[in-house]
Scaffold this motif. Structure first.
Motif, short mmCIF file in Angstrom:
data_model
loop_
_atom_site.label_atom_id
_atom_site.label_comp_id
_atom_site.label_asym_id
_atom_site.label_seq_id
_atom_site.Cartn_x
_atom_site.Cartn_y
_atom_site.Cartn_z
N VAL A 32 0.85 -1.18 0.00
CA VAL A 32 0.00 0.00 0.00
C VAL A 32 0.89 1.24 0.00
CG1 VAL A 32 -1.85 1.23 1.19
CG2 VAL A 32 -1.75 -1.26 1.29
N ARG A 33 0.52 2.23 -0.80
CA ARG A 33 1.30 3.47 -0.90
C ARG A 33 0.43 4.65 -0.50
NH1 ARG A 33 4.70 4.26 -6.17
NH2 ARG A 33 6.04 2.89 -4.93
N GLY A 34 0.97 5.52 0.35
CA GLY A 34 0.24 6.69 0.80
C GLY A 34 1.12 7.92 0.82
N PRO A 35 0.70 8.97 1.50
CA PRO A 35 1.45 10.23 1.50
C PRO A 35 2.76 10.12 2.26
CG PRO A 35 -0.40 10.32 3.03
CD PRO A 35 -0.56 9.05 2.26
N GLY A 36 3.59 11.14 2.11
CA GLY A 36 4.89 11.15 2.77
C GLY A 36 4.79 11.12 4.28
N SER A 37 5.85 10.60 4.91
CA SER A 37 5.86 10.46 6.37
C SER A 37 7.05 11.16 7.01
CB SER A 37 5.86 8.98 6.77
OG SER A 37 6.84 8.26 6.05
N ALA A 38 7.72 12.04 6.26
CA ALA A 38 8.82 12.83 6.84
C ALA A 38 8.20 14.02 7.56
CB ALA A 38 9.78 13.27 5.76
N THR A 39 7.48 13.71 8.64
CA THR A 39 6.71 14.70 9.38
C THR A 39 7.02 14.53 10.86
OG1 THR A 39 4.84 13.15 9.40
CG2 THR A 39 4.87 14.79 7.64
N ALA A 45 3.63 8.17 12.45
CA ALA A 45 3.07 6.92 12.97
C ALA A 45 1.63 6.74 12.51
CB ALA A 45 3.15 6.90 14.50
N ALA A 46 0.87 7.84 12.48
CA ALA A 46 -0.52 7.75 12.03
C ALA A 46 -0.59 7.33 10.57
CB ALA A 46 -1.22 9.10 12.24
N THR A 47 0.30 7.88 9.74
CA THR A 47 0.34 7.51 8.32
C THR A 47 0.65 6.02 8.16
OG1 THR A 47 1.01 9.72 7.62
CG2 THR A 47 1.51 7.91 6.13
N VAL A 48 1.68 5.56 8.88
CA VAL A 48 2.07 4.15 8.78
C VAL A 48 0.94 3.25 9.27
CG1 VAL A 48 3.65 2.39 9.68
CG2 VAL A 48 4.54 4.62 8.94
N ALA A 49 0.35 3.58 10.41
CA ALA A 49 -0.71 2.74 10.97
C ALA A 49 -1.91 2.67 10.03
CB ALA A 49 -1.14 3.29 12.34
N GLU A 50 -2.26 3.79 9.39
CA GLU A 50 -3.38 3.79 8.46
C GLU A 50 -3.09 2.90 7.25
OE1 GLU A 50 -5.89 6.82 5.52
OE2 GLU A 50 -4.57 7.63 7.08
N GLY A 65 10.41 -3.62 10.01
CA GLY A 65 10.83 -2.30 10.43
C GLY A 65 10.22 -1.21 9.58
N CYS A 66 10.27 0.01 10.14
CA CYS A 66 9.83 1.22 9.46
C CYS A 66 11.05 2.09 9.24
CB CYS A 66 8.80 1.96 10.30
SG CYS A 66 7.29 1.04 10.61
N TYR A 67 11.35 2.37 7.99
CA TYR A 67 12.54 3.12 7.63
C TYR A 67 12.09 4.43 7.00
CZ TYR A 67 14.44 -1.39 8.69
OH TYR A 67 14.76 -2.55 9.35
N LEU A 68 12.29 5.53 7.74
CA LEU A 68 11.64 6.79 7.42
C LEU A 68 12.65 7.92 7.29
CD1 LEU A 68 8.77 6.56 10.08
CD2 LEU A 68 8.74 5.69 7.72
N ALA A 69 12.46 8.76 6.27
CA ALA A 69 13.23 9.98 6.16
C ALA A 69 12.93 10.87 7.36
CB ALA A 69 12.87 10.71 4.86
N GLY A 70 13.93 11.59 7.80
CA GLY A 70 13.74 12.47 8.95
C GLY A 70 14.02 11.80 10.28
N VAL A 71 14.23 10.49 10.28
CA VAL A 71 14.64 9.78 11.50
C VAL A 71 16.17 9.66 11.44
CG1 VAL A 71 14.52 7.63 12.80
CG2 VAL A 71 12.47 8.55 11.71
#
Length: 322
Positions: A32-39, A45-50, A65-71
């Motif tokens: 599943v692909r959704g909006p960016g998560s560099a927030t 977390a809300a984006t990933v959970a949705e 794992g969750c590999y996210l820009a901004g972390v």
């Protein structure tokens, strides 16, 4: 651990977030692909959970794992991990460059990864050694991004050309045309009024690369500066991790992100030739979420799935959530 059969992989950047679930034998169950998560941690977390909810699968017992820009720092990873746990998602959290690294090189290969999208990030892995440059901008000695850096510097050069403080450059016309403004002065005013935002500048980085290819000296200086920063980061990361594997090891340089996922290979061709005396290149053009999944399979001790997983994600299409 033997009862775990699901593997979760999430790759999130500025423009999009991919969440995928596979079985331990590599079968893709959902992507599943959704909006960016560099927030913020909570919004990420809300984006990933949705997105995980949209898979329709129970990932409560999944490994991954969750590999996210901004972390970039441990406290950021901790904040996202806690926010995910509050939503019932238990997963490793780290920067998205690690997913890219795994997508471009097996765990046994001493490797450096450089992500060049809106931002610029560099990590390295050799044996048990891990190196990660924070990539926070000027305060950690970095350029402030990759695509973002080229866009800002293009506007700066165009403004200086317009009022005579800097040399003439094709970037002046490029910026005015792409952003639909009569002058750079008007552009500055519209940005101050927030009628234009950073998102409106996204097309400038490829245009800078085109201007460099067309022979513009100012654009050339910007592109060469970014290319030298990539090379310096890669070589420094290698030096920092090299003691773990010795001087004779063969190293891979994994390159990815929007500016390297370019069929014309513009930024790739700008990299200094001396870099290839030290590295074998691996350009990742497929979705880095494949690397996130492979990291989960690594944690399960499942080996030999690299080619199949990469091919699966190359051939598959994600469900897009707006």
């Amino acid at each position: 651990m033997a009862a775990v059969t699901l593997v979760l992989g999430v790759d999130g950047g500025n423009s999009k977030t991919d969440a995928a679930v596979v079985t331990s034998d590599g079968e893709l169950l959902a992507w599943v692909r959704g909006p960016g998560s560099a927030t913020s941690p909570d919004r990420a977390a809300a984006t990933v959970a949705e997105l995980l909810e949209r898979t329709g699968l129970d990932v409560g017992a999944a490994v991954g794992g969750c590999y996210l820009a901004g972390v970039d720092l441990p406290f950021q990873a901790d904040a996202v991990r806690t926010a995910l746990a509050d939503r019932g998602v238990v997963a490793e959290v780290a920067n998205d460059a690690w997913a890219l690294l795994r997508a471009g090189a097996p765990p046994s290969a001493p490797s450096v990864a450089v992500v060049c999208g809106a931002g610029l990030k560099c990590v390295a892995r050799a044996g048990e050694a891990r190196v990660e440059f924070p990539g926070l901008g000027w305060q950690t000695g970095d350029l402030s991004g990759a695509g973002d850096h080229l866009a800002r510097e293009a506007i700066r050069a165009a403004a200086r050309a317009e009022d005579g403080r800097g040399p003439a450059t094709a970037l002046r016309d490029v910026v005015r045309s792409l952003l639909g403004v009569p002058s750079i002065g008007v552009l500055a005013e519209r940005m101050l009024r927030r009628e234009l935002t950073g998102r409106d500048l996204d097309g400038l980085a490829p245009a800078v690369l085109d201007a460099w290819r067309a022979g513009d000296d100012v654009a050339g200086a910007l592109v060469r500066g970014l290319a030298e920063e990539i090379a310096a980061s890669a070589r420094a990361a290698r030096r920092a991790a090299a003691d773990a594997v010795g001087s004779a090891a063969a190293w891979t340089l994994v390159l990815g992100g929007g500016l390297f996922a370019d069929p014309a290979g513009r930024l790739l061709s700008a990299l200094p030739q001396r870099l290839w005396d030290e590295f074998e290149p691996s350009v990742v053009t497929g979705p880095p979420v494949a690397g996130a999944v492979l990291l989960g399979l690594d944690r399960l001790g499942v080996a030999g799935r690299d080619a199949a997983i990469l091919r699966t994600f190359h051939d598959a299409t994600p469900e897009v959530v707006r």
